[in-house]
Design an enzyme around this catalytic site. Structure first.
Site, short mmCIF file in Angstrom:
data_model
loop_
_atom_site.label_atom_id
_atom_site.label_comp_id
_atom_site.label_asym_id
_atom_site.label_seq_id
_atom_site.Cartn_x
_atom_site.Cartn_y
_atom_site.Cartn_z
CD GLU A 185 -2.92 5.46 -6.53
OE1 GLU A 185 -2.70 6.07 -6.09
OE2 GLU A 185 -2.52 5.67 -7.63
CB CYS A 193 1.58 7.03 -7.37
SG CYS A 193 1.40 7.93 -6.24
#
Ligand code: THU
Length: 140
Positions: free
Chosen positions: A59, A97
């Site tokens: 991500e 993330c």
């Protein structure tokens, strides 16, 4: 919420990116596909390191690629991660993330599509994944 067609398209790109994962240590391969507000898609994979600490999630790879190309507005991300015996399991984004997403995305408007290798998925908003987060607004 992202429509089904968009989710399926993003998952396809995330699974393609997952093929490029560099994960010789965990053998847990992850791909991501990030959709900008104006319809572009940036992909990412996890990139591990022999020193472990410098490893980067799929991500964040996708976000950093996009931001470094000048993108600032995002609509959704798909993430597909699994170990060698995936078994249809799902992997939601890690806390770091989620925090990176919170820097650029509005919690109630950014969708996270969490998929397995079979292409099954569910969707959560960033706000559901990171309630009461700390973000740029707090510094104003
Ligand atoms: N990983 C991701 O890329 N995204 C996630 O959401 C969870 C974990 C990576 C980090 C590491 O390379 C491997 O998966 C095992 O944790």
């Amino acid at each position: 919420m992202v429509d089904r067609e968009t989710a399926v398209r993003l998952i396809g790109k995330a699974l393609e990116a997952r093929e490029r994962a560099y994960a010789p240590y965990s053998r847990f391969r992850v791909g991501a596909a990030l959709l900008t507000e104006d319809g572009k898609i940036y992909t990412g994979c996890n990139i591990e390191n022999a020193a472990y600490g410098p490893s980067n999630c799929a991500e964040r790879t996708a976000f950093f690629k996009a931001v470094s190309e000048g993108e600032r507005s995002f609509r959704a991300i798909a993430v597909a991660g699994a170990g060698e015996d995936g078994n249809g399991k799902f992997a939601a984004p890690c806390g770091i993330c989620r925090q990176v997403m919170a820097e650029f995305c509005r919690p109630e408007e950014f969708d996270v599509v969490i998929a397995n290798e079979a292409g099954e998925y569910y969707v959560r908003t960033l706000g559901e994944l990171l309630p009461e987060g700390f973000g740029p607004e707090n510094l104003k």
